[in-house]
Write a protein that holds these residues in place. Structure first.
Motif, short mmCIF file in Angstrom:
data_model
loop_
_atom_site.label_atom_id
_atom_site.label_comp_id
_atom_site.label_asym_id
_atom_site.label_seq_id
_atom_site.Cartn_x
_atom_site.Cartn_y
_atom_site.Cartn_z
N GLU A 560 0.84 -1.26 0.02
CA GLU A 560 0.04 0.03 0.12
C GLU A 560 0.95 1.35 0.02
O GLU A 560 0.56 2.30 -0.55
CB GLU A 560 -0.94 -0.06 1.31
CG GLU A 560 -1.77 1.19 1.32
CD GLU A 560 -2.77 1.23 2.69
OE1 GLU A 560 -3.46 2.21 2.72
OE2 GLU A 560 -2.70 -0.07 3.35
N PHE A 561 2.04 1.03 0.79
CA PHE A 561 2.90 2.56 0.79
C PHE A 561 3.48 2.51 -0.65
O PHE A 561 3.54 3.78 -0.87
CB PHE A 561 3.89 2.33 1.90
CG PHE A 561 5.00 3.10 1.97
CD1 PHE A 561 4.73 4.26 2.55
CD2 PHE A 561 6.22 2.93 1.19
CE1 PHE A 561 5.92 5.40 2.68
CE2 PHE A 561 7.32 3.95 1.57
CZ PHE A 561 7.07 5.08 1.90
N ASP A 562 3.90 1.39 -1.18
CA ASP A 562 4.65 1.67 -2.41
C ASP A 562 3.59 2.14 -3.47
O ASP A 562 4.03 3.00 -4.19
CB ASP A 562 5.11 0.46 -2.89
CG ASP A 562 6.35 -0.14 -2.34
OD1 ASP A 562 7.12 0.84 -1.63
OD2 ASP A 562 6.46 -1.40 -2.10
N GLN A 563 2.10 1.68 -3.34
CA GLN A 563 1.40 2.23 -4.26
C GLN A 563 1.24 3.94 -4.10
O GLN A 563 1.05 4.57 -4.97
CB GLN A 563 0.06 1.46 -4.07
CG GLN A 563 0.22 0.21 -4.78
CD GLN A 563 -1.22 -0.64 -4.53
OE1 GLN A 563 -2.00 -0.08 -3.53
NE2 GLN A 563 -1.42 -1.71 -4.98
N LEU A 564 1.01 4.17 -2.60
CA LEU A 564 0.75 5.51 -2.39
C LEU A 564 2.09 6.37 -2.69
O LEU A 564 1.86 7.67 -3.57
CB LEU A 564 0.66 5.73 -0.84
CG LEU A 564 0.66 7.20 -0.39
CD1 LEU A 564 -0.47 7.67 -0.88
CD2 LEU A 564 0.57 7.12 1.10
N LYS A 565 3.33 5.93 -2.62
CA LYS A 565 4.55 6.57 -2.94
C LYS A 565 4.63 6.85 -4.47
O LYS A 565 4.87 7.84 -5.05
CB LYS A 565 5.91 5.85 -2.58
CG LYS A 565 7.15 6.51 -2.75
CD LYS A 565 8.25 5.90 -2.06
CE LYS A 565 8.75 4.75 -2.97
NZ LYS A 565 9.89 4.02 -2.72
N ASP A 566 4.40 5.68 -5.29
CA ASP A 566 4.20 5.68 -6.92
C ASP A 566 3.19 6.88 -7.13
O ASP A 566 3.46 7.88 -8.12
CB ASP A 566 3.87 4.36 -7.29
CG ASP A 566 4.81 3.37 -7.18
OD1 ASP A 566 6.13 4.00 -6.94
OD2 ASP A 566 4.57 2.11 -7.28
N GLY A 567 1.98 7.05 -6.41
CA GLY A 567 0.95 7.98 -6.69
C GLY A 567 1.51 9.35 -6.49
O GLY A 567 1.46 10.43 -7.23
N LEU A 568 2.44 9.41 -5.49
CA LEU A 568 3.00 10.69 -5.10
C LEU A 568 3.95 11.20 -6.03
O LEU A 568 4.12 12.54 -6.48
CB LEU A 568 3.24 10.89 -3.70
CG LEU A 568 2.38 10.73 -2.41
CD1 LEU A 568 2.77 10.66 -1.23
CD2 LEU A 568 1.26 11.87 -2.49
N MET A 569 4.74 10.37 -6.39
CA MET A 569 5.86 10.59 -7.38
C MET A 569 5.33 10.88 -8.65
O MET A 569 5.75 11.95 -9.39
CB MET A 569 6.76 9.35 -7.48
CG MET A 569 7.51 9.07 -6.24
SD MET A 569 9.08 10.30 -6.12
CE MET A 569 9.93 9.90 -7.41
N GLU A 570 4.10 10.16 -9.22
CA GLU A 570 3.60 10.67 -10.24
C GLU A 570 3.12 12.07 -10.13
O GLU A 570 3.21 12.66 -11.42
CB GLU A 570 2.51 9.37 -10.66
CG GLU A 570 3.09 8.32 -11.08
CD GLU A 570 1.89 7.15 -11.41
OE1 GLU A 570 0.69 7.62 -11.31
OE2 GLU A 570 2.46 6.03 -11.65
N GLU A 571 2.46 12.24 -9.43
CA GLU A 571 1.95 13.66 -9.13
C GLU A 571 2.75 14.63 -9.29
O GLU A 571 2.86 15.75 -9.80
CB GLU A 571 1.08 13.72 -8.02
CG GLU A 571 0.30 14.90 -7.52
CD GLU A 571 -0.73 15.32 -8.60
OE1 GLU A 571 -1.05 16.32 -8.95
OE2 GLU A 571 -1.28 14.16 -9.41
#
Length: 786
Positions: A560-571
């Motif tokens: 879940e953290f990796d997915q959140l981090k990926d989302g933040l990085m993409e943003e």
């Protein structure tokens, strides 16, 4: 085999299985069920059951409604016989059920979620025979009634029947309503006798109607008369009904002939449906007893995990762990009466029979069973009054037969071995029988009361003791099996609990020799150790399960953290890209304006505009997609995993050391000073090695491609020009230039003067001169570098 099935209550288990069949087809399969002795066949049956269990688990049930055993009907048509409407309807219903089963498994495969090769192969062999099903259903309804539209003739005849019946009823009802006739009738109704419509006439008025008398009441006071006026109509009605019957017989004969033409395919369909019903019944039964698919072998090895007897209530049965085979070929079970010894034997035997019958067994995962060529059991009171045999004689006769027939691929179960005779001789016989079975290579489990057999496992290779636990406090058995511990006598403890005098108990103890007392103490110690080990094992298993749950939760959190981090990085990258794009757009506008200024005669360097735009483009972030980020993350993780020779920092000691070797997946041996330690991978951090210093100037020659042989300072301010000269001279020296040009232009002469002063004082400049006529003249200073 019949004897062992009876004593192990195999037929009772089959009665439970029968509760889950959908038709008489499956019932017949179960009644004929016997264990197989071939590993390949047993494995196939187990796989079939496992497939059905999967389907039932995911789909809830398998559609088997409407099918019945129509094989007798089909065989009758094959020899030219005609079927009734009901029998034909049963065939049509079975065909419809077969088609539903076929479509059900075809849809499963098309969905692609379930792999059921055996069941799919069975379903694929079903022939729908839709034309035959349709032909029957067009002529006969669900209640077995031949429909009017089955043929044109039948429709016409039935219309005539209805017309004749209407006329007859109308005339008779007129009679019953007539005031002159009503007083002659016992009741004003129209009824039927012998397929003829009649009215009930009082005995004294019988001559007033004429016609035919068909019946009379029990008292004789009422006669059921068909009046002469309706005899002709009734005759016409009867003739029409005869025509109807003949036409129905013709229709049924025609349909029966169609069934006979498809007899072979129909019989094959029925056989397939019987197999599917049987396999599904095994799956439903497995679900009801919480059963699992056991591993199988042909090496005579049994390893039952939390095995339960299927005939005992689930909430009452006490599971047992039983392991025999390999080095251990004999299991000797001791303990009190009603303590569960016989149940343990029957559990071993019945679960083996079930497994060899393709049934799943009530146990935990990782349970393993052997496929035996023979299973023998001497269990229960086999005393035969008819043969005038005692209990001992009956048991011994059975044992003699077992010892003659068994081989190395046999499972032998003895209940109360050697009982029913002198204890000394019985114990000696029991030991000798177990030794004989061991020498023949068979697997044996035996229960006994004899204390001599308690030490059997300690003195014989390949033998193991076990006992059923007894709670002295409650004076009740717990039914738990303790493997590795012989049963001990509880007579003194039970007597004390029941109030027997302590003096009597102490006197009894004196009658027992010291060796027996020591054995009892040893058994008590073993039993305590076993209980303690069981508690520790149970505690460890609980901790293991909790750790597994925590591990699963942690992995979910990390994901879940990796997915959140990926989302933040993409943003963040999207925002950065947008900012760069906006800046680039604005820069393009400025560059366009500067070019306009250049056209108007203002001094703006084209190459500087190009360089500025290039730097702006290079500043844009390179966006990675989700897969690329995952690959990068895996690479970084691999990079962080230490390898032998790597320098690491041990976090818990805050010390640096070097990795010597990897012990297992998560532990490494690390050299810390003079100590060698085992360190967990999570307690280490790989120390990045510093880059090695440049050995030769040749590694910098590549910079020459990026350093021009002249520096254009025209249009620059004095301070900016001096800074650029300083950097440019350094770059030129690193690039290996011997001569460079500093283009400052003529202008007012201030910039030229400043350049001359700077190069005169620079320690790495050998000499300086004005440019020649073809080098820009006074607007260019050429310098020679040291």
């Amino acid at each position: 085999m019949e004897h062992v099935q009876r004593v192990l209550e195999y037929s009772k288990m089959k009665k439970q299985l029968l509760e889950h069949v959908a038709s008489s087809l499956g019932r017949q399969k179960i009644n004929e069920l016997i264990p197989s002795v071939h590993l390949q066949d047993v494995q196939k049956m187990q796989d079939e059951t496992a497939e059905a269990v999967t389907v039932v688990r995911l789909k809830g049930q398998i559609p088997l409604g409407g099918i019945s055993d129509v094989r007798p009907h089909i065989k009758r048509t094959a020899i030219g016989g005609a079927l009734s409407a009901t029998e034909l309807m049963e065939i049509a219903s079975t065909l419809y059920g077969a088609k539903r089963v076929k479509h059900f498994f075809e849809d499963l495969i098309e969905d692609g979620h379930i792999d059921v090769p055996y069941l799919y192969e069975l379903a694929s062999s079903i022939e729908p025979l839709s034309p035959l099903e349709k032909a029957i259903k067009q002529c006969i309804d669900d209640n077995g009634y031949v429909l009017d539209h089955a043929s044109t003739t039948l429709r016409t005849v039935r219309q005539q029947i209805r017309s004749f019946e209407s006329n007859v009823k109308s005339k008779l009802e007129q009679m019953t309503r007539s005031s002159g006739t009503r007083k002659m009738l016992s009741d004003a109704i129209v009824t039927i006798r012998g397929d003829r419509y009649v009215i009930p006439v009082k005995q004294e008025y019988r001559g007033n109607f004429g016609g035919i008398i068909h019946d009379q009441s029990s008292s004789g006071a009422t006669l059921f008369i068909e009046p002469a006026s309706i005899v002709t109509l009734n005759n016409q009605l009867t003739e029409a009904k005869v025509k109807e019957k003949r036409e129905i017989e013709r229709i049924l004969t025609d349909l029966s002939n169609q069934v006979g033409e498809e007899a072979e395919a129909l019989l094959q369909n029925v056989e397939t449906l019987a197999s599917v019903d049987f396999i599904c019944a095994k799956a439903y039964y497995a679900r009801s007893i919480k059963a699992i698919k056991p591993k199988l072998n042909e090496n005579g090895y049994l390893d039952l995990k939390q095995a339960r007897h299927p005939l005992l209530p689930v909430d009452e049965v006490v599971p047992s762990d039983i392991s025999i085979g390999g080095q251990i070929r004999s299991l000797v079970i001791t303990g009190p009466n009603t303590g569960g010894k016989t149940v343990t034997l029957k559990t071993i035997g019945l679960l083996t029979l079930m497994a060899q019958s393709g049934l799943h067994i009530p146990a935990d995962d990782e349970t393993e069973l052997a496929v035996f060529e023979h299973i023998f059991a001497d269990i229960g009171d086999e005393q035969s009054i008819e043969q005038s045999l005692s209990t001992f004689s009956s048991h011994m006769k059975n044992i003699v037969s077992i010892l003659k027939e068994m081989n190395a691929n046999s499972l032998v179960l003895f209940d109360e071995l050697g009982a029913g005779t002198d204890p000394t001789e019985g114990a000696a016989l029991a030991i000798s029988i177990l030794d004989y079975v061991y020498k023949r290579g068979a697997l044996a489990a035996a229960t006994t009361h004899y204390s001599e057999l308690k030490g059997y496992a300690y003195n014989r290779e390949g033998a193991l003791n076990a006992s059923v636990e007894f709670d002295v406090e409650t004076l009740r058995p717990t039914y738990r099996l303790l493997v590795g511990v012989p049963g001990r006598s509880n007579a003194f403890a039970i007597s004390r609990r029941l109030g027997l005098s302590e003096d009597v108990i102490e006197q009894a103890k004196l009658q027992i020799d010291s060796e027996a007392t020591q054995v009892e103490k040893m058994i008590a110690s073993l039993e305590d150790s076993q209980k303690s080990a069981e508690k520790e094992r149970s505690k460890a298993e609980t901790i293991r399960k909790e750790a597994a749950v925590l591990k699963s939760e942690l992995e979910a959190k990390v994901k879940e953290f990796d997915q959140l981090k990926d989302g933040l990085m993409e943003e963040a990258e999207r925002k950065a890209a947008k900012a760069i794009a906006d800046a680039k757009e604005e820069a393009d506008v400025i560059i366009s304006e500067l070019r306009d200024m250049q056209k108007q005669g203002l001094s703006v360097k084209e190459h500087k505009l190009i360089d500025a735009k290039k730097h702006l483009e290079e500043a844009a972030p390179k966006l990675l997609n989700k897969k690329q980020r995952q690959v990068k993350r895996v690479a970084e993780k691999a990079k962080q995993t230490p390898k032998p020779g790597d320098e690491v920092k041990v976090i818990s000691f805050n010390q640096k050391g070097s990795v010597i070797k990897q012990i297992n997946e998560s532990e490494f041996q690390v050299q810390l000073g003079i100590m060698k330690m085992t360190v967990n991978v999570n307690d280490m951090q790989v120390v990045e090695k510093a880059p090695e210093p440049t050995k030769s100037i040749t590694t910098i020659w590549g910079n020459q491609a990026h350093v021009k042989p002249e520096l254009d300072l025209r249009g620059e301010r004095y301070e900016d020009a001096m800074r650029k000269i300083e950097k440019y001279i350094d770059d030129a020296l690193l690039a290996g230039y011997h001569h460079v040009s500093l283009i400052h232009g003529k202008g007012t002469g201030a910039l030229r003067k400043g350049v001359k002063q700077y190069v005169a004082n620079h320690p790495r400049i050998k000499s300086a001169r004005d440019g020649g006529s073809n080098e820009g003249g006074l607007g260019n200073t050429v310098v020679e570098l040291k």
